[in-house]
Design an enzyme around this catalytic site. Structure first.
Site: not given
Length: 155
Positions: A58, A60, A88, A91
């Site tokens: 992801h 992040e 999410c 993260c």
């Protein structure tokens, strides 16, 4: 534009540029930028889960990894994270472990978010560190980017 918003909007613009680059690669258009305490950009990334065949890639997570390398520490004390979508749970947990000072995000994620929705990671008594949270930054733009991406995939 007020002078108070100027320092926030520049990193968010870079996060949107990363999101657009992710979209161009066929990835879900989410971008993230990390700045140090002086406001210098030390990491920027967009989603790369498909490209890297890695469900943890992801924006992040990639930005956190880059920033840790850039400063030579597993802790990002004094650093701020700007991301186009509410992080999410995975993260959010990484943000806590990295000790990010402030989290700025664009669109809320009612289905998969982990900050203001879902498990609300930072609200748990077992959370080691909770950053200051500022949601809704360029929210409509972020939501439209995602909505358009998924609409195009369904057609």
């Amino acid at each position: 534009m007020s002078q108070d918003l100027a320092p926030v909007l520049k990193p968010m613009e870079l996060a949107f540029a990363e999101a657009e680059a992710a979209r161009a690669r066929g990835e879900v258009p989410i971008g993230a930028v990390i700045v140090d305490g002086a406001g210098a950009v030390i990491a920027a990334a967009g989603n790369r889960t498909l490209e890297l065949k890695d469900p943890t890639a992801h924006a992040e997570m990639l930005a956190i990894r880059q920033a840790c390398v850039a400063i030579g520490s597993e802790r990002l004390v004094g650093c701020d994270l700007y991301v186009t979508l509410e992080p999410c749970p995975m993260c959010a947990t990484a943000i806590s472990f990295a000790r990010v000072r402030r989290l700025y995000f664009g669109a809320a994620d009612e289905k998969g978010g982990g900050v203001e929705h879902g498990p609300r990671i930072f609200a748990h008594s077992t959370c080691h560190h909770a950053p200051e949270i500022y949601g809704g930054l360029s929210e409509r733009r972020a939501a439209d980017l995602l909505r358009e991406f998924f609409a195009a995939r369904r057609s």
